[in-house]
Design a protein around this motif. Structure first.
Motif, PDB file in Angstrom:
ATOM      1  N   LYS A 293     -46.308  94.663  34.536  1.00  0.00           N
ATOM      2  CA  LYS A 293     -47.000  93.468  34.024  1.00  0.00           C
ATOM      3  C   LYS A 293     -47.950  92.976  35.106  1.00  0.00           C
ATOM      4  O   LYS A 293     -47.553  92.856  36.264  1.00  0.00           O
ATOM      5  CB  LYS A 293     -45.996  92.370  33.686  1.00  0.00           C
TER       6      LYS A 293
ATOM      7  N   HIS B 209     -48.972  85.799  33.017  1.00  0.00           N
ATOM      8  CA  HIS B 209     -48.897  87.193  32.585  1.00  0.00           C
ATOM      9  C   HIS B 209     -48.500  87.246  31.121  1.00  0.00           C
ATOM     10  O   HIS B 209     -48.126  86.224  30.537  1.00  0.00           O
ATOM     11  CB  HIS B 209     -47.894  87.972  33.441  1.00  0.00           C
TER      12      HIS B 209
ATOM     13  N   GLU C 138     -38.056  96.070  31.286  1.00  0.00           N
ATOM     14  CA  GLU C 138     -38.824  94.852  30.985  1.00  0.00           C
ATOM     15  C   GLU C 138     -38.152  93.634  31.597  1.00  0.00           C
ATOM     16  O   GLU C 138     -38.815  92.757  32.162  1.00  0.00           O
ATOM     17  CB  GLU C 138     -38.945  94.700  29.462  1.00  0.00           C
TER      18      GLU C 138
ATOM     19  N   GLU D 277     -39.774  91.122  34.294  1.00  0.00           N
ATOM     20  CA  GLU D 277     -39.878  89.669  34.058  1.00  0.00           C
ATOM     21  C   GLU D 277     -39.231  88.882  35.207  1.00  0.00           C
ATOM     22  O   GLU D 277     -39.774  87.886  35.671  1.00  0.00           O
ATOM     23  CB  GLU D 277     -39.196  89.282  32.735  1.00  0.00           C
TER      24      GLU D 277
ATOM     25  N   CYS E 151     -41.558  88.893  38.030  1.00  0.00           N
ATOM     26  CA  CYS E 151     -42.724  88.009  37.810  1.00  0.00           C
ATOM     27  C   CYS E 151     -42.345  86.575  38.170  1.00  0.00           C
ATOM     28  O   CYS E 151     -43.149  85.821  38.731  1.00  0.00           O
ATOM     29  CB  CYS E 151     -43.177  88.059  36.347  1.00  0.00           C
TER      30      CYS E 151
ATOM     31  N   GLY F 289     -50.966  95.140  31.177  1.00  0.00           N
ATOM     32  CA  GLY F 289     -49.642  95.679  31.482  1.00  0.00           C
ATOM     33  C   GLY F 289     -49.399  96.925  30.660  1.00  0.00           C
ATOM     34  O   GLY F 289     -50.150  97.233  29.731  1.00  0.00           O
TER      35      GLY F 289
END
Ligand code: AMP
Ligand code: GLY
Length: 448
Positions: free
Chosen positions: A345, A425, A409, A413, A416, A239
């Motif tokens: 990521k 991850h 970020e 997340e 994800c 990432g």
């Protein structure tokens, strides 16, 4: 309509395809080693086509490109550039925005890259030696007191370089590995590059080049080690992140300018040495040290995952940039980027990078991803009856964007979490705590 050829099928190439297809006047033709569902969708949408074949076979690629009336091409992965696919396309009269084999040598021959820097006085080159004899290699390692990095000269898919204190426990382990590289011809040749181990934080600086002018992209930091907290084996990259102002939390404007200067000098040195112009993406990997930016290596292509960070933020038309690169008319400010931060990521299969569990279905909540402003690029996955399955390598690059790295970020997340399956991850990439540690580390090296 303009017919554009992309060669390659990873997440990096998906990001290139996405950026190219923002131009409604372009039809995407993709020559791939395996079917990337994201690239296939973009070929369909732009009324282009795709073909699955040997991406390193220049003759086949050129034959197909001619039959499709391609006017501009971008062969992307390192192995394709080393195989001379650009040379084959040019012989067939097709313009390219990527380096010919001789220019890509800056990546596929690490000894050549270091000698180029040394012979033309390009700063940022660590102490190094190139060896064919085991005894000479061993005595150089001893002279560096074991603070050494052992590199096969050729391409090894990012897995051949070993660093003392990370992959090599002591001087003896370094000597043994150097001997192994020579005996087994790891990297394709009985030659090994040994370098002084540099201490600091790494960063990536990428530029579009027409051979004379470089147009730079925002800085990115990649994370090569597999596990949270910078531990575990090497990977292709887990990432990466970029900052809204194009710098990084531990890199100042002056340090970035120094790195840019080094890259400009390298393409000038290449022209002096070969009378050829370096046309293509130039990727500089730097270590920011106490003495300033030092060069780890150059690549002749976009980084993966770094391409996903920068191409998602590109405001300018990528097709026009590629055209200008191929015709030698690129301007320094032709590539403009949104002033946003990005975090990427990689979702990877359970067991990666040691023994991946493959062929697992992924449930992707695309609505949720889109609504959050996140984006995904497909890497090593395949589609069967509308379902995406994992293969052994990295599966999906997930990107978030925001005013700050920390905002980006959180979005990454969230996205994800919108992908379910046997995948994992690195949660730490782009978090405040982790980045603070990097800044503290650099302060500790007394560079501020
Ligand atoms: P490369 O394949 O050359 O990118 O090397 C892989 C990794 O090894 C880099 O990302 C660095 O983390 C590390 N590395 C390579 N060269 C050096 C060096 N001279 N000093 C410290 N680390 C290095
Ligand atoms: N992210 C490292 C590379 O593409 O080489």
């Amino acid at each position: 309509m303009k017919n554009f050829l992309l060669v390659g099928n990873g997440a990096r190439e998906h990001a290139v395809a996405d950026a190219i297809c923002k131009n409604n006047g372009v039809r995407l033709f993709a020559f791939m080693g395996a079917k990337n569902p994201g690239i296939v969708a973009l070929c369909d949408k732009s009324n282009g086509e795709y073909l699955i074949g040997d991406i390193c076979n220049g003759k086949e690629v050129a034959k197909w490109a001619i039959s499709k009336g391609v006017s501009l091409a971008f062969p992307s992965p390192d192995a394709v550039l080393e195989a001379g696919v650009v040379d084959a396309l040019e012989r067939a009269g097709i313009k390219c925005a990527a380096p010919v084999r001789e220019a890509a040598r800056i990546e596929w021959d690490k000894a050549y890259a270091r000698e180029l820097m040394r012979d033309f006085g390009v700063e940022g080159c660590p102490r190094f030696g190139i060896f064919e004899k085991e005894e000479e290699a061993a005595s150089f390692i001893r002279s560096l007191k074991g603070k050494v990095v052992v590199k096969p000269v050729g391409l090894t898919g990012g897995k051949g370089v070993r660093v003392a204190g990370v992959h090599l426990k002591d001087e003896e382990a370094a000597i043994l590995y150097a001997k192994e590289v020579l005996q087994k011809k790891i990297g394709g040749k009985a030659q090994v590059v040994l370098e002084e181990k540099l201490e600091g934080e790494e960063f990536t600086l990428q530029a579009f080049s027409d051979g004379k002018t470089l147009s730079f992209m925002p800085l990115v930091q990649d994370h090569k080690l597999a596990y949270v907290g910078e531990k575990g084996p090497n990977t292709g990259g887990m990432g990466s992140y970029s900052q809204e102002d194009g710098l990084l939390p531990f890199v100042t404007d002056a340090q970035c300018e120094k790195a840019k200067g080094i890259m400009r000098k390298v393409i000038a040195a290449f022209e002096k040495k070969t009378s050829l112009r370096y046309r293509g993406v130039l990727y500089g990997q730097f270590m920011l040290t106490k003495k300033g930016p030092m060069v780890i290596e150059f690549n002749a292509r976009f980084g993966d995952p770094e391409a996903m960070n920068v191409l998602s933020l590109l405001k300018s038309d990528l097709y026009s940039i590629f055209e200008k690169m191929s015709s030698g008319t690129l301007g320094e400010n032709d590539a403009l980027f949104e002033k946003k931060a990005s975090v990427c990521k990689y979702l990877v299969p359970e067991g990666y990078p040691i023994k991946s569990i493959t062929d697992q279905p992924l449930k992707i909540d695309e609505g949720k991803i889109r609504k959050s402003g996140a984006r995904i690029c497909y890497a090593s996955v395949y589609e069967k009856e509308g379902i995406i399955y994992t293969q052994s390598s990295r599966s999906i690059g997930v990107m978030g964007f925001g005013k700050t790295i920390f905002e980006a970020e959180k979005i990454a997340e969230g996205a994800c979490a919108a992908v379910e399956g046997k995948i994992w991850h690195r949660e730490d990439i782009g978090t405040r705590e982790f980045i603070q540690k990097k800044v503290e580390k650099m302060k500790g090296l007394l560079i501020w």
